[in-house]
Structures are given as structure tokens and as C-alpha cells.
Design a protein around this motif. Sequence first.
Motif, PDB file in Angstrom:
ATOM      1  N   LEU A 191      -8.595   2.258  -5.633  1.00 27.28           N
ATOM      2  CA  LEU A 191      -8.933   1.722  -4.316  1.00 27.28           C
ATOM      3  C   LEU A 191     -10.169   2.383  -3.721  1.00 27.28           C
ATOM      4  CD1 LEU A 191      -8.139  -0.198  -2.075  1.00 27.28           C
ATOM      5  CD2 LEU A 191      -6.691   1.592  -1.127  1.00 27.28           C
ATOM      6  N   ALA A 192     -10.150   3.690  -3.579  1.00 28.08           N
ATOM      7  CA  ALA A 192     -11.267   4.373  -2.922  1.00 28.08           C
ATOM      8  C   ALA A 192     -12.586   4.166  -3.669  1.00 28.08           C
ATOM      9  CB  ALA A 192     -10.950   5.867  -2.781  1.00 28.08           C
ATOM     10  N   PRO A 193     -12.628   4.337  -5.011  1.00 27.61           N
ATOM     11  CA  PRO A 193     -13.897   4.065  -5.715  1.00 27.61           C
ATOM     12  C   PRO A 193     -14.369   2.624  -5.556  1.00 27.61           C
ATOM     13  CG  PRO A 193     -12.389   5.305  -7.120  1.00 27.61           C
ATOM     14  CD  PRO A 193     -11.605   4.876  -5.927  1.00 27.61           C
ATOM     15  N   ALA A 194     -13.427   1.667  -5.547  1.00 26.03           N
ATOM     16  CA  ALA A 194     -13.821   0.257  -5.416  1.00 26.03           C
ATOM     17  C   ALA A 194     -14.456  -0.002  -4.058  1.00 26.03           C
ATOM     18  CB  ALA A 194     -12.607  -0.648  -5.617  1.00 26.03           C
ATOM     19  N   VAL A 195     -13.871   0.536  -3.006  1.00 25.50           N
ATOM     20  CA  VAL A 195     -14.431   0.351  -1.668  1.00 25.50           C
ATOM     21  C   VAL A 195     -15.795   1.022  -1.569  1.00 25.50           C
ATOM     22  CG1 VAL A 195     -14.119   0.912   0.777  1.00 25.50           C
ATOM     23  CG2 VAL A 195     -12.181   0.092  -0.569  1.00 25.50           C
ATOM     24  N   GLU A 196     -15.924   2.191  -2.163  1.00 26.88           N
ATOM     25  CA  GLU A 196     -17.213   2.886  -2.115  1.00 26.88           C
ATOM     26  C   GLU A 196     -18.279   2.122  -2.898  1.00 26.88           C
ATOM     27  OE1 GLU A 196     -20.079   5.555  -1.079  1.00 26.88           O
ATOM     28  OE2 GLU A 196     -18.064   5.241  -0.252  1.00 26.88           O
ATOM     29  N   THR A 234     -16.396  -5.020   7.326  1.00 28.90           N
ATOM     30  CA  THR A 234     -15.537  -4.579   8.436  1.00 28.90           C
ATOM     31  C   THR A 234     -14.083  -4.491   7.996  1.00 28.90           C
ATOM     32  OG1 THR A 234     -17.035  -5.579  10.048  1.00 28.90           O
ATOM     33  CG2 THR A 234     -14.770  -5.135  10.765  1.00 28.90           C
ATOM     34  N   ARG A 235     -13.624  -5.491   7.252  1.00 26.56           N
ATOM     35  CA  ARG A 235     -12.234  -5.476   6.775  1.00 26.56           C
ATOM     36  C   ARG A 235     -12.007  -4.332   5.790  1.00 26.56           C
ATOM     37  NH1 ARG A 235     -13.631 -11.048   6.663  1.00 26.56           N
ATOM     38  NH2 ARG A 235     -12.591 -12.216   8.331  1.00 26.56           N
ATOM     39  N   LEU A 236     -12.997  -4.048   4.961  1.00 25.50           N
ATOM     40  CA  LEU A 236     -12.860  -2.917   4.035  1.00 25.50           C
ATOM     41  C   LEU A 236     -12.740  -1.610   4.804  1.00 25.50           C
ATOM     42  CD1 LEU A 236     -15.425  -3.801   1.210  1.00 25.50           C
ATOM     43  CD2 LEU A 236     -12.931  -3.835   1.071  1.00 25.50           C
ATOM     44  N   ASN A 237     -13.516  -1.473   5.862  1.00 27.02           N
ATOM     45  CA  ASN A 237     -13.469  -0.243   6.660  1.00 27.02           C
ATOM     46  C   ASN A 237     -12.152  -0.109   7.418  1.00 27.02           C
ATOM     47  OD1 ASN A 237     -16.018   0.579   5.851  1.00 27.02           O
ATOM     48  ND2 ASN A 237     -17.051  -0.475   7.537  1.00 27.02           N
ATOM     49  N   GLN A 238     -11.508  -1.240   7.740  1.00 31.42           N
ATOM     50  CA  GLN A 238     -10.213  -1.182   8.415  1.00 31.42           C
ATOM     51  C   GLN A 238      -9.130  -0.621   7.514  1.00 31.42           C
ATOM     52  OE1 GLN A 238      -9.864  -5.250   9.602  1.00 31.42           O
ATOM     53  NE2 GLN A 238     -10.874  -4.932  11.588  1.00 31.42           N
ATOM     54  N   GLN A 247      -5.093  -6.879  -1.794  1.00 32.36           N
ATOM     55  CA  GLN A 247      -6.098  -7.685  -1.110  1.00 32.36           C
ATOM     56  C   GLN A 247      -7.387  -6.890  -0.895  1.00 32.36           C
ATOM     57  OE1 GLN A 247      -2.985  -7.232  -0.210  1.00 32.36           O
ATOM     58  NE2 GLN A 247      -2.002  -9.251  -0.191  1.00 32.36           N
ATOM     59  N   THR A 248      -7.246  -5.603  -0.581  1.00 35.54           N
ATOM     60  CA  THR A 248      -8.431  -4.777  -0.367  1.00 35.54           C
ATOM     61  C   THR A 248      -9.187  -4.568  -1.674  1.00 35.54           C
ATOM     62  OG1 THR A 248      -7.341  -3.653   1.482  1.00 35.54           O
ATOM     63  CG2 THR A 248      -9.249  -2.556   0.508  1.00 35.54           C
ATOM     64  N   LEU A 249      -8.452  -4.358  -2.766  1.00 35.35           N
ATOM     65  CA  LEU A 249      -9.112  -4.224  -4.070  1.00 35.35           C
ATOM     66  C   LEU A 249      -9.878  -5.488  -4.424  1.00 35.35           C
ATOM     67  CD1 LEU A 249      -6.570  -2.383  -6.411  1.00 35.35           C
ATOM     68  CD2 LEU A 249      -8.927  -1.717  -5.939  1.00 35.35           C
ATOM     69  N   GLU A 250      -9.227  -6.640  -4.261  1.00 36.10           N
ATOM     70  CA  GLU A 250      -9.884  -7.913  -4.580  1.00 36.10           C
ATOM     71  C   GLU A 250     -11.116  -8.114  -3.704  1.00 36.10           C
ATOM     72  OE1 GLU A 250     -11.103 -11.933  -4.225  1.00 36.10           O
ATOM     73  OE2 GLU A 250     -10.049 -10.882  -2.621  1.00 36.10           O
ATOM     74  N   ARG A 251     -10.999  -7.784  -2.408  1.00 33.44           N
ATOM     75  CA  ARG A 251     -12.132  -7.950  -1.494  1.00 33.44           C
ATOM     76  C   ARG A 251     -13.273  -7.026  -1.897  1.00 33.44           C
ATOM     77  NH1 ARG A 251      -9.513  -7.645   2.843  1.00 33.44           N
ATOM     78  NH2 ARG A 251      -9.593  -9.862   3.370  1.00 33.44           N
ATOM     79  N   ALA A 252     -12.955  -5.785  -2.248  1.00 31.08           N
ATOM     80  CA  ALA A 252     -13.996  -4.831  -2.632  1.00 31.08           C
ATOM     81  C   ALA A 252     -14.736  -5.304  -3.878  1.00 31.08           C
ATOM     82  CB  ALA A 252     -13.384  -3.452  -2.863  1.00 31.08           C
ATOM     83  N   GLU A 253     -14.000  -5.803  -4.855  1.00 28.11           N
ATOM     84  CA  GLU A 253     -14.640  -6.273  -6.088  1.00 28.11           C
ATOM     85  C   GLU A 253     -15.505  -7.503  -5.820  1.00 28.11           C
ATOM     86  OE1 GLU A 253     -11.276  -6.823  -8.571  1.00 28.11           O
ATOM     87  OE2 GLU A 253     -11.005  -4.668  -8.967  1.00 28.11           O
ATOM     88  N   ARG A 254     -15.011  -8.413  -4.967  1.00 27.84           N
ATOM     89  CA  ARG A 254     -15.792  -9.621  -4.655  1.00 27.84           C
ATOM     90  C   ARG A 254     -17.056  -9.258  -3.882  1.00 27.84           C
ATOM     91  NH1 ARG A 254     -14.839 -12.371  -0.215  1.00 27.84           N
ATOM     92  NH2 ARG A 254     -12.656 -11.692  -0.182  1.00 27.84           N
ATOM     93  N   VAL A 255     -16.941  -8.358  -2.901  1.00 31.30           N
ATOM     94  CA  VAL A 255     -18.120  -7.937  -2.139  1.00 31.30           C
ATOM     95  C   VAL A 255     -19.134  -7.266  -3.065  1.00 31.30           C
ATOM     96  CG1 VAL A 255     -18.928  -6.311  -0.384  1.00 31.30           C
ATOM     97  CG2 VAL A 255     -16.945  -7.751   0.067  1.00 31.30           C
ATOM     98  N   THR A 256     -18.637  -6.470  -3.998  1.00 30.69           N
ATOM     99  CA  THR A 256     -19.543  -5.803  -4.946  1.00 30.69           C
ATOM    100  C   THR A 256     -20.300  -6.826  -5.774  1.00 30.69           C
ATOM    101  OG1 THR A 256     -18.093  -3.863  -5.072  1.00 30.69           O
ATOM    102  CG2 THR A 256     -19.660  -4.177  -6.859  1.00 30.69           C
ATOM    103  N   ARG A 257     -19.573  -7.815  -6.316  1.00 26.16           N
ATOM    104  CA  ARG A 257     -20.235  -8.846  -7.141  1.00 26.16           C
ATOM    105  C   ARG A 257     -21.300  -9.604  -6.344  1.00 26.16           C
ATOM    106  NH1 ARG A 257     -14.949 -10.026  -8.666  1.00 26.16           N
ATOM    107  NH2 ARG A 257     -14.972 -11.868  -7.316  1.00 26.16           N
TER     108      ARG A 257
END
Length: 467
Positions: A191-196, A234-238, A247-257
Amino acid sequence: MTATPSQPYSPMVARAQRLPHRSRRRRAGAVTSTLTLMGLPLLAVIALPAAFTGGGTRRWFGGRAESQRAEAQTAKDDAAAAFYELDTAQRDLRISIETIAAVDSSPAARRAVTDFDALGRRIDEVSHQYISAVDAHDLDRDDLEASAAAHARTELTAARTELGRVKQELDRFAEGLGPLLGKAETQLARLAPAVERARQALLAASNALDAARGSGLRADDLATRLAALGPELTRLNQGAGQHGVPQTLERAERVTREAEAVRAEAERLPERAAEIGHRLVSLRTRAQALTTRTEQVEPVLSELRRRFTAACWQDLQHVPDQATESVRQAERKLAEAQAARDEQRWPDATALLSTVRALLNSTDEAVSAAGDRLRQLNAVQKDPQQEIERTRFAIRDAQRLAMAGRNTPEARHARPLDEAVARLERAITTLEGRHPDYWHFLTETEAVRQTVAHVVAQIREERGAGH
């Protein structure tokens, strides 16, 4: 029994810790009430032990009562240890269950939560049994009888046994959680690496966009795409606590792509602009060359009309007009592409250039067809035998393959080959007379060779499959 600062709060433990104080208060109250009923003054009360013991103090009961008291106390200590061990295991396991529930919504995870709740109710039952046993027996009473001590030992031993049995059930349940817990911990570790990574990808995209704009390119479409990712950041930071770990993992990966795609396009934008400019020049030059070649089609058609029958050139009559119109259309699209390039509408410019290229390709093929037709007809008029032998060789080669390892060929192979032979002979007859149809001859020999090639491919496929 007082909890140390390092122990987390547990309602079950807190209740157990309060029991000795309540027991002492009840015992003190009972003694005071008894003495008051006897009407003895306080000093007399203080002097009572000396009066009964002849000046000394001792317990009223002998060795057997003390032995039973000691055994009961040991049973009480063992039950307390079992109680705290079960409570600690339950608290540790609750952390694991909460981890699984936060990450995994599968049926297996939901079943694990339900089973843990059922175990919790079982733990409450045996804990109540233990607390009731402790509350029912005051082992510090001076007048504790041997039978009461023995009864206390029996109840406390039974409570300890039940606590141990439930602890074993809890341990077995914890062992079964291994795969679910491992999966959940893996996701939490991601989780943390994906968000970063998502944050860094957004930062890189923003920097690349700034660099592109610094070179004079607007990149409005890329800026719009990057701005659309703002609410996702914003949602990732929440955090996953509000939106869930999966959901956060999926969002982080999609934002990264998506951010990496914006960055890559922004970095390539200067190169893309230069490439579009180069293609504009190249296609404009090609359109001009095709205009010149289109003007040469009419003389070729004139020669075809003069030397060969109408069947040899009639399908080419429309080539000059169609080629001229196609070139004009390509030039209009080039002008639109240039305008899109000037306005930095890169997708539109790219699409228009692709249309121009397709128009010029089809025009090139049509213009080339007239010259190719004249060369083919010249060759077959000069020496038709070369075309005949080429076709016969293909047929004989297929016939040898069909007969390989056999006395007679398969009917499905022999029939089309026999028909190919007859078709070739009929094509040869069209060369007789004063005005032979050379184009019909060429199309027939080409069709015969295609039929033969199909039979050869079929034979090889069947033999390769072991038929």
C-alpha cells in the motif's frame, strides 16, 4: 492483579482486577455488622483475639484447612494465568482479523470474521465462569473451612480447564488464518509504496508538462488529463482507512499508469511536433510527384488501346480521373493537417496525415497499375510460352506431392489439380486468332497457380498433422 502500563486495556481483564477489592469490602462489612449486633465496644473487639488465645494469636483451623487453602490458591493462580493467556491471544488475533477485514472482502475473509465473533462469544462464556468462580470464593478468610477451600479448588480448576480448551480452539483458528493473513499483510505492504509511486508519477508528469510549455507548446489536452487526476490524489491522501485497502491500491496503480502516460506524452511532445512537421513536408512532396505521374497515365492507356483488345485495358479507363481527384483530396487534407499543426491540435493533425497517406497509397497503386499492365502484356505478347511453362511447372510439382508415398492420389487433391490442367489448356486457346486476349490469359494462369498453391498447402497441413 493490576495491569502494567505495557498491557493494552481489556474490559475482561479490568473486570477481573476489580474482584479482589469487592471481595475485601464485602468481608469487612460482614465482620463489622456481626460485631455491632453483639453490642461489643471497639476496644473489646480489638482485645477479642487475645482473650480467646490466652494472650497469643493463631488461626482457628488446623493443617488440613491450610492445605486445602493452598491448593485452592494454586488453582486460582493457574486459572488467572490461563485467563490472561486467553485474553492476550484473543487481543492479538483480533488485530489479525481486523487486518484481514480491512483488506479482503472475499467469502473466506467474511467467514473468518464470523467465526471469530462466534469464538468471542465462547470466550465470554468461559471468562464469565472464571470470574464467577473467583468472585464466589474468598481464600483469604481466616475462618475458611476445608470443605469450602476444596469446593473453590474444584470450581477454579474447572474454570482453568475450560479456559485452556477455548485457548486451544483459538490457536487452531489462528493457524487456519495463515493464508488469509499472509495475503492481507502482502497487500498492506504494497500500500504505502503504491501510494508513493502515484505521488511521484504525478509530480513527474507535472514537471514534464511544465517543460513542454516552456518550449512554446500548449499541451492543453495533457493539462486537462493531469487536472482530472487531482481528485484521485486527494482520495489517496485521505488514506485506506476511509476508502479501503483494495480500493486504494487500485486507485494508486491507476493514477500511476495515467500519470506516467501523461509524462511520456509531454516529454515526447517536442519530438512529436517536429515529426508532424516532417510528415507534412514529405506527404506534400509525394502528392506533387503523384500529380506528375498521373499525367503520364493517359499516354500508357493510349498505347494499350492501340495495341491490345478492350478487355486488356477497359478496367483502367477511370484511373486518370480518379487519381487526379484523389490527389486533390489529399492536398485539401494536408491543408487541414497544417492548420491543426499550427493550432497544436496534435491528435487531429496525426489523424489527418494518416488519411492523406491512405489516399496517396491508393492513388499510387492505381497509377502504377497502368504501367504494370503494359509491361505484363508486352512480356506475354512477346513470349507467352514462359507463362505457360511457369504454370505447368506449378501443377506438376503439386501432382508429385499428391502422389508421394501413394499409388493413387486422394480424390480431394486430384480433382482440383485435374481441373487446373484443363483450365490452363482453355486459357492457352484464348491466345489463338488475330486478336488474342492476353489479359484474360494472364488472369487465368494466375488463378490456376493460386488453386495449385491451395492444394499444396492442404496436403502439407494434413501430412503435418499425421493424417
